[in-house]
Enzyme design. Sequence first.
Site, PDB file in Angstrom:
ATOM      1  N   THR A  15       0.870  -1.175   0.000  1.00 46.79           N
ATOM      2  CA  THR A  15       0.000   0.000   0.000  1.00 46.79           C
ATOM      3  C   THR A  15       0.908   1.227   0.000  1.00 46.79           C
ATOM      4  OG1 THR A  15      -0.051   0.153   2.420  1.00 46.79           O
ATOM      5  CG2 THR A  15      -1.747  -1.172   1.372  1.00 46.79           C
ATOM      6  N   SER A  16       0.552   2.220  -0.774  1.00 48.06           N
ATOM      7  CA  SER A  16       1.359   3.445  -0.822  1.00 48.06           C
ATOM      8  C   SER A  16       1.304   4.171   0.513  1.00 48.06           C
ATOM      9  CB  SER A  16       0.842   4.382  -1.919  1.00 48.06           C
ATOM     10  OG  SER A  16       0.963   3.793  -3.185  1.00 48.06           O
TER      11      SER A  16
END
Length: 205
Positions: free
Chosen positions: A59-60
């Site tokens: 996930t960023s």
Amino acid sequence: MGVPTNKKFIEQLVQDGRIKTKAVTDAFFKIDRINFVPDDLKDETYLDVPIPILSGMTTSQPSTIAFMLEKLRPRKGERVLEIGTGSGYLTALLAALVGSRGEVFSVEYFPELKNFAEFNLRRYDFRNITLLTGDGKTGLPQKAPFDKIVSSAEVKEIPRAWEGQLKIGGSLLTPINSKIVLAKKVAKDKFDAEFFSAFSFVPLL
């Protein structure tokens, strides 16, 4: 050591200038990142770092997601195509931003990630999200056109399918070669583009 609550974490991102507008701030307050992080990594939830999820993906970091949303500017009632559902965190933020009159369609390459996102999103009562498994490069022609298209995975060039499925006046945001590109469709086959440097994303599969 991470900040212990979503509220304090978002307040810090606002204070640091990472989140700027009221709409994006409100969306981040509504959506708690802890609901989109694997159980064994919950301690890292409120750190501004990427977090590994399934299938070798991540996930960023929230500040990067905030940057993307501030540039894309999803609005109430808009129809958005997301390429790369991942954990569902950005999906939920988009759904909060477009509201009940808007729609978010999200295409994920890995079935196990689509299932992971689906499980995470059950914690919220969104009725404006459609999750699908498939090849993101082809977009979603059966639901086009879209007001906004956003990809969380890096491409070498913007797929023609995305360009064709975007409304005139709409915006497309995607990583290309470690840059984020915001392309605004000003006419058929004509785009105005801005480039923003120093980002890192997984490649689109």
